[in-house]
Structures are given as C-alpha cells and as structure tokens.
Design a protein around this motif. Structure first.
Motif, PDB file in Angstrom:
ATOM      1  N   GLN A  33     -35.655 -10.081 -55.903  1.00 18.38           N
ATOM      2  CA  GLN A  33     -37.023  -9.525 -55.567  1.00 18.38           C
ATOM      3  C   GLN A  33     -37.022  -9.298 -54.051  1.00 18.38           C
ATOM      4  O   GLN A  33     -36.546  -9.782 -53.085  1.00 18.38           O
ATOM      5  CB  GLN A  33     -38.007 -10.569 -55.650  1.00 18.38           C
ATOM      6  CG  GLN A  33     -39.372  -9.917 -55.300  1.00 18.38           C
ATOM      7  CD  GLN A  33     -40.385 -10.930 -55.805  1.00 18.38           C
ATOM      8  OE1 GLN A  33     -40.937 -10.678 -56.740  1.00 18.38           O
ATOM      9  NE2 GLN A  33     -40.844 -11.777 -54.919  1.00 18.38           N
ATOM     10  N   TYR A  76     -37.196 -20.918 -57.930  1.00 14.77           N
ATOM     11  CA  TYR A  76     -36.868 -20.212 -56.602  1.00 14.77           C
ATOM     12  C   TYR A  76     -35.230 -20.789 -56.498  1.00 14.77           C
ATOM     13  O   TYR A  76     -35.005 -21.812 -56.564  1.00 14.77           O
ATOM     14  CB  TYR A  76     -37.483 -20.726 -55.402  1.00 14.77           C
ATOM     15  CG  TYR A  76     -37.032 -20.379 -54.068  1.00 14.77           C
ATOM     16  CD1 TYR A  76     -37.285 -19.109 -53.457  1.00 14.77           C
ATOM     17  CD2 TYR A  76     -36.148 -21.571 -53.373  1.00 14.77           C
ATOM     18  CE1 TYR A  76     -36.731 -18.941 -52.233  1.00 14.77           C
ATOM     19  CE2 TYR A  76     -35.810 -21.328 -52.383  1.00 14.77           C
ATOM     20  CZ  TYR A  76     -36.044 -19.824 -51.608  1.00 14.77           C
ATOM     21  OH  TYR A  76     -35.481 -19.643 -50.512  1.00 14.77           O
ATOM     22  N   HIS A  96     -33.504 -17.174 -50.499  1.00 18.55           N
ATOM     23  CA  HIS A  96     -34.179 -16.069 -49.718  1.00 18.55           C
ATOM     24  C   HIS A  96     -32.863 -15.592 -48.713  1.00 18.55           C
ATOM     25  O   HIS A  96     -32.347 -16.490 -47.782  1.00 18.55           O
ATOM     26  CB  HIS A  96     -35.560 -15.937 -49.530  1.00 18.55           C
ATOM     27  CG  HIS A  96     -35.750 -16.837 -48.413  1.00 18.55           C
ATOM     28  ND1 HIS A  96     -36.005 -18.267 -48.386  1.00 18.55           N
ATOM     29  CD2 HIS A  96     -35.889 -16.682 -47.048  1.00 18.55           C
ATOM     30  CE1 HIS A  96     -36.437 -18.910 -47.248  1.00 18.55           C
ATOM     31  NE2 HIS A  96     -36.219 -17.830 -46.359  1.00 18.55           N
ATOM     32  N   SER A 119     -35.117 -12.115 -52.077  1.00 19.71           N
ATOM     33  CA  SER A 119     -35.182 -13.607 -52.759  1.00 19.71           C
ATOM     34  C   SER A 119     -34.420 -13.429 -54.173  1.00 19.71           C
ATOM     35  O   SER A 119     -34.411 -12.445 -54.656  1.00 19.71           O
ATOM     36  CB  SER A 119     -36.393 -14.161 -52.774  1.00 19.71           C
ATOM     37  OG  SER A 119     -37.559 -13.424 -53.315  1.00 19.71           O
ATOM     38  N   TRP A 137     -34.356 -15.736 -57.949  1.00 14.59           N
ATOM     39  CA  TRP A 137     -35.123 -16.306 -58.766  1.00 14.59           C
ATOM     40  C   TRP A 137     -34.578 -16.651 -60.071  1.00 14.59           C
ATOM     41  O   TRP A 137     -33.853 -15.714 -60.710  1.00 14.59           O
ATOM     42  CB  TRP A 137     -36.470 -15.688 -59.134  1.00 14.59           C
ATOM     43  CG  TRP A 137     -37.348 -15.473 -57.848  1.00 14.59           C
ATOM     44  CD1 TRP A 137     -37.376 -14.544 -56.941  1.00 14.59           C
ATOM     45  CD2 TRP A 137     -38.293 -16.579 -57.192  1.00 14.59           C
ATOM     46  NE1 TRP A 137     -38.156 -15.013 -55.799  1.00 14.59           N
ATOM     47  CE2 TRP A 137     -38.771 -15.935 -55.943  1.00 14.59           C
ATOM     48  CE3 TRP A 137     -38.738 -17.798 -57.802  1.00 14.59           C
ATOM     49  CZ2 TRP A 137     -39.727 -16.802 -55.343  1.00 14.59           C
ATOM     50  CZ3 TRP A 137     -39.855 -18.443 -56.965  1.00 14.59           C
ATOM     51  CH2 TRP A 137     -40.179 -17.873 -55.628  1.00 14.59           C
ATOM     52  N   SER A 185     -41.411 -17.388 -62.786  1.00 12.23           N
ATOM     53  CA  SER A 185     -41.355 -18.078 -61.653  1.00 12.23           C
ATOM     54  C   SER A 185     -41.685 -17.461 -60.257  1.00 12.23           C
ATOM     55  O   SER A 185     -42.642 -17.532 -59.521  1.00 12.23           O
ATOM     56  CB  SER A 185     -39.988 -18.712 -61.438  1.00 12.23           C
ATOM     57  OG  SER A 185     -39.733 -19.818 -62.444  1.00 12.23           O
ATOM     58  N   ALA A 186     -41.161 -16.206 -60.199  1.00 10.57           N
ATOM     59  CA  ALA A 186     -41.235 -15.482 -59.068  1.00 10.57           C
ATOM     60  C   ALA A 186     -42.715 -14.848 -59.175  1.00 10.57           C
ATOM     61  O   ALA A 186     -43.388 -14.868 -58.005  1.00 10.57           O
ATOM     62  CB  ALA A 186     -40.486 -14.104 -59.309  1.00 10.57           C
ATOM     63  N   LEU A 245     -38.177  -5.487 -58.344  1.00  7.98           N
ATOM     64  CA  LEU A 245     -37.482  -6.391 -58.910  1.00  7.98           C
ATOM     65  C   LEU A 245     -36.226  -5.865 -59.842  1.00  7.98           C
ATOM     66  O   LEU A 245     -36.338  -5.090 -60.224  1.00  7.98           O
ATOM     67  CB  LEU A 245     -38.315  -7.450 -59.951  1.00  7.98           C
ATOM     68  CG  LEU A 245     -39.470  -8.019 -59.347  1.00  7.98           C
ATOM     69  CD1 LEU A 245     -40.478  -8.228 -60.590  1.00  7.98           C
ATOM     70  CD2 LEU A 245     -39.260  -9.117 -58.789  1.00  7.98           C
ATOM     71  N   HIS A 277     -43.489  -6.561 -61.111  1.00  9.95           N
ATOM     72  CA  HIS A 277     -43.919  -7.726 -62.058  1.00  9.95           C
ATOM     73  C   HIS A 277     -44.906  -6.890 -63.050  1.00  9.95           C
ATOM     74  O   HIS A 277     -44.504  -7.555 -64.348  1.00  9.95           O
ATOM     75  CB  HIS A 277     -44.863  -8.596 -61.230  1.00  9.95           C
ATOM     76  CG  HIS A 277     -44.264  -9.488 -60.210  1.00  9.95           C
ATOM     77  ND1 HIS A 277     -43.470 -10.417 -60.934  1.00  9.95           N
ATOM     78  CD2 HIS A 277     -44.241  -9.405 -58.954  1.00  9.95           C
ATOM     79  CE1 HIS A 277     -42.632 -11.171 -59.826  1.00  9.95           C
ATOM     80  NE2 HIS A 277     -43.129 -10.429 -58.617  1.00  9.95           N
TER      81      HIS A 277
END
Length: 172
Positions: free
Chosen positions: A6, A43, A46, A90, A92, A97-98, A128, A161
């Motif tokens: 992400q 997570y 990052h 980051s 994931w 979760s993200a 993403l 998302h």
C-alpha cells in the motif's frame, strides 16, 4: 502467498518544517497512528529511513524500499525546509487488515482532519497491489502504480480498497 503493498500520498498545505500548531498536531497524531498501525494484525512492515531527520525524505537512505519518489503532479519543495507532503509505503498480509488499520482507530480520527492538513486534489491518495513474498516494494513502484490508477482507473495492477474485486486478488 502474496503480500499486499500500500502506497499513500498527500500534498500538505504547509511544509513539514512549518512550526505552526497545525503542523505539530499533524506530526504528533502521526506518531500515534504509526505506533498503533505497527501493532495491527496483518501489518508486516513499512518504509522507514535509516537515519533521516524530520522532513528529510528525498535524501534519506530507505534501504530495500529504494530511493524516495513522488508522483509527477507533486510540485512543491524537495528539501527538509520546503517539503510539503506525506507519503507511506507499507506491507500487509491481506486487504481486510490494511482496510481496518486505515479506517478504524487513530487513523480514522486523523482522516476526519485530513482537509485541515492536506490540499484537495483530483488525484487518488492511495494505491494497493500484490507483491511476491520475497519482494520489497519500492517508492517508485508505489508512484508508478498511483499514477497508473489516476490515468487508467482500478485494475489488477493498481487498485484501491474500494476497487477490490476478484480480478485484483492474487492467484493461488
């Protein structure tokens, strides 16, 4: 199994070095957000510079995350005194979760204040994409996918998302 990368990007109304209470508030809340997100289920990691000072993004050593990069539409400063942006990169385990980390808790609170800190633009503020387990996404990967998303819309290569579809999930 693939991991979800992400990248987020926003243009701030004032430089990161601005000593105003609003900028300090953004930094203070950002510290809380990062601490909470780093403990969130799903997570993984990052991008963090190894030795950069506050506001130093362009000259920092980001290790495996690559050289810091920004979308072509960013037209503000690039020095610690003039940089006016916030960006994250980051990894994931999964989209849920993200999504939960972004849209709940302290980050959700920060999102309600985003227009106090960030300029409104016609560009997407996050993207993403799936990456192999053994790959570390780079800043340039994030930038190119965000620009692709802006130009072409959501696709398996770059989605949001809201744009998650069966076509954007990794194949087994």
């Amino acid at each position: 199994m693939a991991r979800l990368a992400q990248y987020t990007f926003g243009v701030l109304k004032s430089p990161l070095a601005d000593p105003s209470p609003l900028t300090r508030e953004f930094y203070d809340l950002g510290g809380t957000v990062y601490q909470t997100i780093s403990r969130h289920p799903g997570y993984l990691a990052h991008a963090e510079p190894t030795d950069a000072a506050r506001g130093e993004l362009f000259g920092a050593d980001w290790g495996a995350w690559g050289e810091f990069a920004v979308p072509e539409w960013y037209d503000k400063g690039r020095t610690p005194d003039t940089t006016a942006l916030a960006a994250t990169l980051s990894l994931w385990t999964d989209p849920r979760s993200a999504f939960d980390a972004v849209y709940t808790g302290p980050h959700r609170t920060a999102l309600t204040r985003r227009y106090d800190w960030f300029e409104r633009t016609d560009h997407p503020n996050h993207v993403l994409w799936w990456t192999p387990d053994d790959a570390t996404p780079t800043w340039q990967d994030g930038v190119s996918r965000l620009e692709h998303l802006h130009t072409h819309g959501p696709a398996p290569h770059a989605f949001t998302h809201a744009g998650m579809t069966p076509d954007t999930r990794p194949r087994a």
